[in-house]
Design a protein around this motif. Sequence first.
Motif, PDB file in Angstrom:
ATOM      1  N   LEU A   4       0.835  -1.202   0.000  1.00  0.00           N
ATOM      2  CA  LEU A   4       0.000   0.000   0.000  1.00  0.00           C
ATOM      3  C   LEU A   4       0.869   1.251   0.000  1.00  0.00           C
ATOM      4  CD1 LEU A   4      -2.815  -0.798   2.601  1.00  0.00           C
ATOM      5  CD2 LEU A   4      -2.686  -1.394   0.182  1.00  0.00           C
ATOM      6  N   PRO A   5       0.540   2.210  -0.854  1.00  0.00           N
ATOM      7  CA  PRO A   5       1.272   3.473  -0.817  1.00  0.00           C
ATOM      8  C   PRO A   5       0.823   4.325   0.373  1.00  0.00           C
ATOM      9  CG  PRO A   5      -0.469   3.577  -2.462  1.00  0.00           C
ATOM     10  CD  PRO A   5      -0.467   2.172  -1.924  1.00  0.00           C
ATOM     11  N   TYR A   6       1.711   5.179   0.818  1.00  0.00           N
ATOM     12  CA  TYR A   6       1.390   6.141   1.866  1.00  0.00           C
ATOM     13  C   TYR A   6       0.992   7.468   1.240  1.00  0.00           C
ATOM     14  CZ  TYR A   6       3.562   3.411   5.679  1.00  0.00           C
ATOM     15  OH  TYR A   6       3.863   2.460   6.623  1.00  0.00           O
ATOM     16  N   ALA A   7      -0.013   8.108   1.821  1.00  0.00           N
ATOM     17  CA  ALA A   7      -0.269   9.502   1.482  1.00  0.00           C
ATOM     18  C   ALA A   7       0.853  10.355   2.077  1.00  0.00           C
ATOM     19  CB  ALA A   7      -1.614   9.947   2.040  1.00  0.00           C
ATOM     20  N   GLU A   8       1.023  11.538   1.538  1.00  0.00           N
ATOM     21  CA  GLU A   8       2.068  12.416   2.054  1.00  0.00           C
ATOM     22  C   GLU A   8       1.802  12.720   3.532  1.00  0.00           C
ATOM     23  OE1 GLU A   8       4.187  16.685   0.900  1.00  0.00           O
ATOM     24  OE2 GLU A   8       2.406  16.005  -0.172  1.00  0.00           O
ATOM     25  N   ASP A   9       2.844  12.634   4.346  1.00  0.00           N
ATOM     26  CA  ASP A   9       2.758  12.887   5.789  1.00  0.00           C
ATOM     27  C   ASP A   9       1.837  11.895   6.503  1.00  0.00           C
ATOM     28  OD1 ASP A   9       4.420  15.137   5.479  1.00  0.00           O
ATOM     29  OD2 ASP A   9       2.699  16.420   5.043  1.00  0.00           O
ATOM     30  N   ALA A  10       1.645  10.713   5.936  1.00  0.00           N
ATOM     31  CA  ALA A  10       0.752   9.737   6.564  1.00  0.00           C
ATOM     32  C   ALA A  10       1.381   9.060   7.762  1.00  0.00           C
ATOM     33  CB  ALA A  10       0.344   8.672   5.537  1.00  0.00           C
ATOM     34  N   ALA A  11       2.705   8.956   7.778  1.00  0.00           N
ATOM     35  CA  ALA A  11       3.368   8.230   8.864  1.00  0.00           C
ATOM     36  C   ALA A  11       4.765   8.790   9.073  1.00  0.00           C
ATOM     37  CB  ALA A  11       3.438   6.740   8.531  1.00  0.00           C
ATOM     38  N   SER A  12       5.263   8.573  10.267  1.00  0.00           N
ATOM     39  CA  SER A  12       6.613   9.038  10.590  1.00  0.00           C
ATOM     40  C   SER A  12       7.652   8.191   9.862  1.00  0.00           C
ATOM     41  CB  SER A  12       6.851   8.943  12.100  1.00  0.00           C
ATOM     42  OG  SER A  12       6.877   7.575  12.511  1.00  0.00           O
ATOM     43  N   GLY A  13       8.871   8.694   9.822  1.00  0.00           N
ATOM     44  CA  GLY A  13       9.961   7.942   9.202  1.00  0.00           C
ATOM     45  C   GLY A  13      10.215   6.629   9.911  1.00  0.00           C
ATOM     46  N   ALA A  14      10.049   6.613  11.237  1.00  0.00           N
ATOM     47  CA  ALA A  14      10.295   5.394  12.005  1.00  0.00           C
ATOM     48  C   ALA A  14       9.277   4.309  11.651  1.00  0.00           C
ATOM     49  CB  ALA A  14      10.244   5.705  13.497  1.00  0.00           C
ATOM     50  N   ILE A  15       8.011   4.696  11.538  1.00  0.00           N
ATOM     51  CA  ILE A  15       6.969   3.723  11.175  1.00  0.00           C
ATOM     52  C   ILE A  15       7.227   3.186   9.771  1.00  0.00           C
ATOM     53  CG2 ILE A  15       4.533   3.496  10.573  1.00  0.00           C
ATOM     54  CD1 ILE A  15       3.863   5.288  12.922  1.00  0.00           C
ATOM     55  N   ARG A  16       7.556   4.067   8.842  1.00  0.00           N
ATOM     56  CA  ARG A  16       7.812   3.636   7.469  1.00  0.00           C
ATOM     57  C   ARG A  16       8.987   2.668   7.404  1.00  0.00           C
ATOM     58  NH1 ARG A  16       5.878   7.581   3.213  1.00  0.00           N
ATOM     59  NH2 ARG A  16       4.580   9.098   4.285  1.00  0.00           N
ATOM     60  N   THR A  36      -2.829   4.369   2.358  1.00  0.00           N
ATOM     61  CA  THR A  36      -2.786   4.646   3.798  1.00  0.00           C
ATOM     62  C   THR A  36      -2.788   6.150   4.001  1.00  0.00           C
ATOM     63  OG1 THR A  36      -1.515   2.622   4.210  1.00  0.00           O
ATOM     64  CG2 THR A  36      -1.509   4.284   5.933  1.00  0.00           C
ATOM     65  N   LEU A  37      -3.833   6.652   4.653  1.00  0.00           N
ATOM     66  CA  LEU A  37      -3.951   8.092   4.873  1.00  0.00           C
ATOM     67  C   LEU A  37      -3.236   8.549   6.135  1.00  0.00           C
ATOM     68  CD1 LEU A  37      -7.716   8.748   4.015  1.00  0.00           C
ATOM     69  CD2 LEU A  37      -5.721   8.977   2.525  1.00  0.00           C
ATOM     70  N   TYR A  38      -3.228   7.665   7.158  1.00  0.00           N
ATOM     71  CA  TYR A  38      -2.722   8.126   8.453  1.00  0.00           C
ATOM     72  C   TYR A  38      -2.379   6.935   9.329  1.00  0.00           C
ATOM     73  CZ  TYR A  38      -2.662  10.701  12.907  1.00  0.00           C
ATOM     74  OH  TYR A  38      -2.309  11.240  14.101  1.00  0.00           O
ATOM     75  N   LEU A  39      -1.197   6.961   9.923  1.00  0.00           N
ATOM     76  CA  LEU A  39      -0.804   5.989  10.942  1.00  0.00           C
ATOM     77  C   LEU A  39      -0.221   6.750  12.124  1.00  0.00           C
ATOM     78  CD1 LEU A  39       1.034   3.121   8.979  1.00  0.00           C
ATOM     79  CD2 LEU A  39      -1.323   3.142   9.795  1.00  0.00           C
ATOM     80  N   GLU A  40      -0.679   6.404  13.306  1.00  0.00           N
ATOM     81  CA  GLU A  40      -0.137   7.012  14.521  1.00  0.00           C
ATOM     82  C   GLU A  40       0.164   5.908  15.516  1.00  0.00           C
ATOM     83  OE1 GLU A  40      -1.696   9.568  18.328  1.00  0.00           O
ATOM     84  OE2 GLU A  40      -2.469  10.124  16.360  1.00  0.00           O
ATOM     85  N   ALA A  41       1.409   5.858  15.954  1.00  0.00           N
ATOM     86  CA  ALA A  41       1.801   4.836  16.926  1.00  0.00           C
ATOM     87  C   ALA A  41       3.028   5.312  17.682  1.00  0.00           C
ATOM     88  CB  ALA A  41       2.096   3.515  16.236  1.00  0.00           C
ATOM     89  N   SER A  42       2.846   5.593  18.971  1.00  0.00           N
ATOM     90  CA  SER A  42       3.980   5.994  19.800  1.00  0.00           C
ATOM     91  C   SER A  42       4.808   4.772  20.145  1.00  0.00           C
ATOM     92  CB  SER A  42       3.491   6.647  21.100  1.00  0.00           C
ATOM     93  OG  SER A  42       2.622   7.713  20.826  1.00  0.00           O
ATOM     94  N   ASP A  43       6.081   4.986  20.435  1.00  0.00           N
ATOM     95  CA  ASP A  43       6.901   3.884  20.915  1.00  0.00           C
ATOM     96  C   ASP A  43       6.332   3.382  22.231  1.00  0.00           C
ATOM     97  OD1 ASP A  43       8.599   4.099  18.797  1.00  0.00           O
ATOM     98  OD2 ASP A  43       9.971   5.480  19.804  1.00  0.00           O
ATOM     99  N   GLY A  44       6.496   2.117  22.476  1.00  0.00           N
ATOM    100  CA  GLY A  44       6.027   1.564  23.751  1.00  0.00           C
ATOM    101  C   GLY A  44       4.849   0.648  23.604  1.00  0.00           C
ATOM    102  N   GLY A  45       4.328   0.526  22.379  1.00  0.00           N
ATOM    103  CA  GLY A  45       3.272  -0.445  22.117  1.00  0.00           C
ATOM    104  C   GLY A  45       2.098  -0.329  23.049  1.00  0.00           C
ATOM    105  N   GLY A  46       1.788  -1.417  23.736  1.00  0.00           N
ATOM    106  CA  GLY A  46       0.600  -1.480  24.569  1.00  0.00           C
ATOM    107  C   GLY A  46       0.641  -0.565  25.774  1.00  0.00           C
ATOM    108  N   TYR A  47       1.826  -0.005  26.124  1.00  0.00           N
ATOM    109  CA  TYR A  47       1.914   0.868  27.298  1.00  0.00           C
ATOM    110  C   TYR A  47       1.503   2.306  26.996  1.00  0.00           C
ATOM    111  CZ  TYR A  47       4.532  -2.705  29.854  1.00  0.00           C
ATOM    112  OH  TYR A  47       4.911  -3.845  30.501  1.00  0.00           O
TER     113      TYR A  47
END
Length: 201
Positions: A63-75, A119-130
């Motif tokens: 799946l392609p990402y939309a611009e600014d859809a995810a951080s560099g770390a997620i990508r 993919t329009l948007y992904l948000e995920a902080s480090d730390g997973g379930g915490y």
Amino acid sequence: MRPVPSFPTTSLSEIGMNMIRLPVRSRFVPVILALCAGLAACAGDPAADPAARKIPVQIPRTLPYAEDAASGAIRADCSFPTYLPQKIVEEAASRHITVELSDADLAEVKQGRVLRIKTLYLEASDGGGYTGEKKARIRGELLQDGRVIGDFTIQRNTGRSWPPWSGWTACSSLERDADALAEDVAEWLTAPQMGTREGDQ
């Protein structure tokens, strides 16, 4: 007391006789119009055709990402762009719909059924379930022979997992969102519609 007005009545037999007296061409006009209306409705809405469910649907393998859809770390670290398409294939198969992964540029495909997903948007902080809520939002357009016959925007969120280590990483938390999104997309494919908005938006 006012007299009750009387109205001319026509029996069913008289109606039938009147139809018989009409020229043959005129008698069949209402039937022809009804058939044409029905055929036009079917032709105008291929998404509603049950036979169309047997046509394989192509989706991008990645799946392609939309611009600014995810951080560099997620990508860089997460497999969301390839994980979600594979899950859609599996969920669709459980609903007797064939979805095929494609490496082709689906923007150039003008025959058959194509589901373009981004993919329009992904948000995920480090730390997973915490670290609380993770979000994934996608948009898709279903085309048949180059014509758009349905579209959707779907978002799924996951909160803190318990026990927290069950969703330890940010990427595995996004995969849980992808599992839910795959079910949504597969179910939508059973009856595609225009302008669908679903999920935790």
